[in-house]
Design an enzyme around this catalytic site. Structure first.
Site, mmCIF file in Angstrom:
data_model
loop_
_atom_site.group_PDB
_atom_site.id
_atom_site.type_symbol
_atom_site.label_atom_id
_atom_site.label_comp_id
_atom_site.label_asym_id
_atom_site.label_seq_id
_atom_site.Cartn_x
_atom_site.Cartn_y
_atom_site.Cartn_z
ATOM 1 N N CYS A 1 41.968 55.837 42.736
ATOM 2 C CA CYS A 1 43.040 56.691 43.226
ATOM 3 C C CYS A 1 42.759 57.059 44.680
ATOM 4 O O CYS A 1 41.667 56.855 45.199
ATOM 5 C CB CYS A 1 43.137 57.953 42.376
ATOM 6 S SG CYS A 1 43.270 57.616 40.603
ATOM 7 N N ARG B 1 45.263 52.075 46.991
ATOM 8 C CA ARG B 1 44.308 52.523 45.979
ATOM 9 C C ARG B 1 44.953 52.755 44.619
ATOM 10 O O ARG B 1 44.236 52.981 43.635
ATOM 11 C CB ARG B 1 43.637 53.822 46.435
ATOM 12 C CG ARG B 1 42.654 53.637 47.572
ATOM 13 C CD ARG B 1 42.083 54.974 47.995
ATOM 14 N NE ARG B 1 41.077 54.825 49.023
ATOM 15 C CZ ARG B 1 39.766 54.783 48.782
ATOM 16 N NH1 ARG B 1 39.341 54.863 47.551
ATOM 17 N NH2 ARG B 1 38.919 54.644 49.773
ATOM 18 N N TRP C 1 45.862 55.368 40.234
ATOM 19 C CA TRP C 1 45.654 54.164 39.436
ATOM 20 C C TRP C 1 45.074 54.651 38.120
ATOM 21 O O TRP C 1 43.976 55.204 38.074
ATOM 22 C CB TRP C 1 44.696 53.203 40.135
ATOM 23 C CG TRP C 1 44.573 51.875 39.450
ATOM 24 C CD1 TRP C 1 45.355 50.778 39.623
ATOM 25 C CD2 TRP C 1 43.572 51.506 38.480
ATOM 26 N NE1 TRP C 1 44.923 49.756 38.828
ATOM 27 C CE2 TRP C 1 43.827 50.158 38.113
ATOM 28 C CE3 TRP C 1 42.498 52.167 37.889
ATOM 29 C CZ2 TRP C 1 43.052 49.474 37.183
ATOM 30 C CZ3 TRP C 1 41.716 51.486 36.959
ATOM 31 C CH2 TRP C 1 41.995 50.169 36.624
ATOM 32 N N ASN D 1 39.680 61.480 42.390
ATOM 33 C CA ASN D 1 39.430 60.048 42.329
ATOM 34 C C ASN D 1 38.075 59.852 41.683
ATOM 35 O O ASN D 1 37.081 60.438 42.114
ATOM 36 C CB ASN D 1 39.432 59.426 43.736
ATOM 37 C CG ASN D 1 38.993 57.966 43.720
ATOM 38 O OD1 ASN D 1 39.287 57.238 42.779
ATOM 39 N ND2 ASN D 1 38.290 57.551 44.755
ATOM 40 N N GLY D 2 38.018 59.018 40.640
ATOM 41 C CA GLY D 2 36.766 58.778 39.933
ATOM 42 C C GLY D 2 36.971 58.893 38.443
ATOM 43 O O GLY D 2 38.099 58.840 37.943
ATOM 44 N N GLU E 1 38.536 30.812 42.977
ATOM 45 C CA GLU E 1 39.314 31.709 43.835
ATOM 46 C C GLU E 1 40.793 31.347 43.801
ATOM 47 O O GLU E 1 41.661 32.230 43.771
ATOM 48 C CB GLU E 1 38.766 31.652 45.260
ATOM 49 C CG GLU E 1 39.625 32.332 46.317
ATOM 50 C CD GLU E 1 39.851 33.816 46.096
ATOM 51 O OE1 GLU E 1 40.696 34.382 46.804
ATOM 52 O OE2 GLU E 1 39.183 34.418 45.221
ATOM 53 N N LYS F 1 43.711 33.940 42.675
ATOM 54 C CA LYS F 1 44.873 34.297 43.492
ATOM 55 C C LYS F 1 46.162 34.118 42.704
ATOM 56 O O LYS F 1 47.063 34.958 42.759
ATOM 57 C CB LYS F 1 44.919 33.429 44.754
ATOM 58 C CG LYS F 1 44.011 33.882 45.849
ATOM 59 C CD LYS F 1 44.480 35.203 46.429
ATOM 60 C CE LYS F 1 43.307 35.965 47.014
ATOM 61 N NZ LYS F 1 42.361 36.489 46.052
ATOM 62 N N GLU G 1 46.504 36.857 40.085
ATOM 63 C CA GLU G 1 46.736 38.183 40.651
ATOM 64 C C GLU G 1 48.201 38.412 41.003
ATOM 65 O O GLU G 1 48.743 39.489 40.733
ATOM 66 C CB GLU G 1 45.891 38.367 41.914
ATOM 67 C CG GLU G 1 44.419 38.588 41.653
ATOM 68 C CD GLU G 1 43.632 38.720 42.938
ATOM 69 O OE1 GLU G 1 42.774 39.622 43.015
ATOM 70 O OE2 GLU G 1 43.852 37.932 43.874
ATOM 71 N N HIS H 1 34.092 19.070 28.767
ATOM 72 C CA HIS H 1 33.376 19.990 27.881
ATOM 73 C C HIS H 1 34.286 21.111 27.388
ATOM 74 O O HIS H 1 33.829 22.245 27.188
ATOM 75 C CB HIS H 1 32.149 20.547 28.593
ATOM 76 C CG HIS H 1 31.120 19.518 28.922
ATOM 77 N ND1 HIS H 1 30.165 19.093 28.040
ATOM 78 C CD2 HIS H 1 30.945 18.781 30.050
ATOM 79 C CE1 HIS H 1 29.421 18.165 28.593
ATOM 80 N NE2 HIS H 1 29.872 17.950 29.825
ATOM 81 N N LYS I 1 43.654 47.937 45.521
ATOM 82 C CA LYS I 1 42.883 47.258 46.568
ATOM 83 C C LYS I 1 41.409 47.650 46.545
ATOM 84 O O LYS I 1 40.530 46.814 46.687
ATOM 85 C CB LYS I 1 43.492 47.588 47.933
ATOM 86 C CG LYS I 1 42.873 46.841 49.099
ATOM 87 C CD LYS I 1 43.225 45.363 49.054
ATOM 88 C CE LYS I 1 42.753 44.626 50.273
ATOM 89 N NZ LYS I 1 42.939 43.173 50.119
#
Length: 607
Positions: free
Chosen positions: A2, A27, A74, A98-99, A479, A483, A486, A502, A602
């Site tokens: 947050c 955030r 968040w 926040n936390g 990556e 992407k 996301e 495999h 983020k």
């Protein structure tokens, strides 16, 4: 994850708080809220969803008052709805947090047993109840907060507002970042300097265990026992730069296109005029005495570290242990005295990475951070800081920060190789010449955008996608898949191409796009064999390669994205660009929220 902000101002606070929250929306954007003191009484406005919804609420129901706190959320505990949105208010006390308060259940049960009634499902509300109870017991605001903080387990950045006290904010920090800003007859607090940038460029940072007592006249730092602390303020250069999308539809598109410029700026810090690597002054690492390097990061930064593992082992003959930060400190890692631990982060505030950094320091490791925010907690906690110059990255899905991280990690690997006698001066200069060309290679990669856009139409119709590669192209496959996940919410997996038989080959059918990353290098022929196995089973191939690889694959019937021939050492920096574009255009075609994907934030400031 947050964001919090506070203002003790000379004029109306709500507009300042809203502007600061805009800079913190990266955030979290599940909900947002503001509380102010109006004629000594607490009032608040909250809204579900993005900050625009709170702005609409404030337009129709304005808040007066010169002092206030704000929050963008968040969700961790409790659904993202208006009831659970911050600020929380209990009997004349308002808080934003926040936390995570890890012992919130125990505290909640104790409070309920004493007659408290809870309005929300959040862990944060217990803090407001505890401070309110101490106020009822006769304690003044600062003393009440001091009594409560030792009871809280977990992490927090907290801001408190008290009814009847129109010249007092209290901030407190344990684990989660918190900064204060200095004005003339007004003072501020926020989760980072970027949030405070429109308000001030004179900033100080709270350390763990600090309380900040903020009035219009001064900011006093104390510990939970009331002892005064000295914290140095500094001018934050460039923090107030206003970030716009420019001609682009989304920040992600803008940031992809900025890469030739920002990677060039980053490399300019490390390439000397004589064509060798020049590490910054103060980088005191004797690579000749280092037996092993530990690289620790999360998400995209972890994949940058995984590519760097190949570089360190090839060019410096240094064994590398690469780990996800959330696992690193919970393993019984056997450290060698005096070895090097590299921590990679865009924000420099990632909770797991910060905890791992402190863990490494306690075990006698030299700590080097590669970070985009030089004023971040990670930068301030490290022995050595190697800053990227990516500039503010607003899109949640990291793009330019990733390639700038790669640029610096390769520079470090080359410097290590030279120091250890693995690379000759000519070897070093050859690698540096290739590095210096990277901005041009990236510009060529951006020229593939029209073709990438057409291929993205096919990806946008898929339910799943597979990315494969060998060597450094394997982390790129991971990556590329990340992407796509996301920003499109399409299920995607990255695999080492040699692992295809495999298990993953069972997924192949005509509906599965397979993105093969295979520039012409030592493993090209083997990757082509894997590609043919996919084609034989009806799979649809998109081949990302170079001109030589494209010529050899011309008869395969796959779709080809061909870059110029690029030296293998630096190829990952250029190959990343089409993968980013593929994810971006697929998401734009699907109409998802490209810059702020659902459920993501983020800066991950909670474990």
């Amino acid at each position: 994850m947050c964001g919090i902000v506070g203002v003790v101002g000379r004029g109306p606070a709500s507009a300042l708080l809203l502007d600061a929250l805009k800079r913190l929306e990266y955030r979290g954007y599940d909900s947002a809220g503001i509380a102010t003191l109006e004629d000594g009484s607490l009032t608040r406005r909250r809204a579900v969803g993005k900050l625009a919804n709170l702005k609409s609420r404030l337009d129709s129901e304005p808040l007066a008052g010169r002092i206030g706190i704000g929050h963008t959320r968040w969700a961790t505990h409790g659904r993202p709805d208006e009831t659970n949105a911050h600020p929380h208010m209990v009997d004349g006390v308002a808080i934003v947090h926040n936390g995570i308060i890890e012992n919130h259940r125990e505290l909640r049960n104790d409070l309920k047993a004493a007659g408290a009634h809870f309005a929300t499902e959040t862990d944060s509300e217990v803090v407001a109840h505890l401070v309110s109870r101490e106020r009822k017991n006769g304690y003044e605001p600062v003393a009440a907060v001091r009594k409560v903080l030792p009871r809280l387990s977990g992490t927090f950045a907290l801001a408190f507002l008290f009814e009847g006290h129109d010249n007092l904010l209290i901030g407190a920090r344990k684990g989660s970042p918190l900064a204060v800003g200095y004005g003339c007859g007004e003072m501020f607090l926020g989760s980072d300097a970027m949030a405070l940038a429109p308000l001030t460029d004179i900033v100080a940072y709270l350390e763990d265990g600090d309380l900040a007592v903020v009035t219009r006249e001064q900011i006093e730092f104390i510990d939970v026992n009331g002892a005064r602390l000295r914290r140095t303020s500094a001018k934050v250069a460039g923090a107030a730069v206003i970030v716009h999308k420019g001609e682009h539809r989304h920040f992600m598109a803008k940031e992809i296109h900025e890469q030739p410029k920002v990677v060039g700026q980053t490399l300019a810090q490390y390439i000397a005029r004589d064509g060798t690597i020049r590490l910054p002054a103060g980088v005191d690492v004797d690579f000749g005495t280092v037996d092993r390097v530990s690289i620790v990061a999360c998400g995209t930064s972890f994949y940058a570290g995984l590519i760097a593992k190949y570089w360190f082992e090839r060019y410096a003959r240094l064994p590398v242990e690469i780990d996800i930060a959330s696992e690193f400190r919970y393993r019984d890692v056997p450290f060698g005295a005096g070895n090097l631990a590299i921590f990679v982060s865009q924000s420099g505030e990632t909770a797991d990475t910060l905890a791992s950094l402190e863990f490494a320091k306690t075990h006698g490791q030299h700590v080097l951070s590669v970070v985009n925010v030089q004023t971040s907690t990670m930068a301030r906690s490290s022995d050595i800081v190697m800053p990227t110059l990516a500039g503010p990255e607003i899109g949640v899905a990291s793009t330019k920060a990733f390639t700038c991280q790669l640029a610096i990690l390769l520079c470090i690997a080359i410097a290590a190789g030279r120091s250890r006698g693995v690379l000759s001066t000519e070897d070093e200069r050859s690698l540096v010449r290739a590095l210096a060309q990277i901005p041009d290679y990236m510009a060529h990669a951006l020229e593939l955008e029209p073709k990438v856009h057409e291929l993205a139409r096919e990806i946008a119709r898929a339910r799943d996608a597979l990315f494969i590669g060998r060597g450094t192209n394997y982390p790129l496959a991971l990556e590329g898949a990340l992407k796509l996940k996301e920003v499109t919410y399409i299920h995607a997996e990255g695999y080492a191409a040699g692992e295809l038989k495999h298990g993953p080959i069972a997924l192949i059918d005509k509906g599965l796009p397979v993105i093969v990353i295979a520039p012409y290098d030592a493993t090209f022929e083997k990757t082509m064999s894997n590609m043919q196995e996919v084609i034989a089973r009806g799979g649809r191939i998109i081949l990302l390669t170079d001109e030589r690889g494209a010529a050899l694959a011309a008869s395969s019937g796959c779709s080809v994205l061909a870059l110029p021939d690029i030296p293998p050492a630096v190829a990952p920096l250029a190959l990343a660009v089409p993968l980013q574009l593929l994810a971006y255009h697929s998401a734009a075609i699907m109409g998802t929220d490209v810059d702020q994907p659902r459920n993501l934030a983020k800066s991950v400031t909670v474990e």
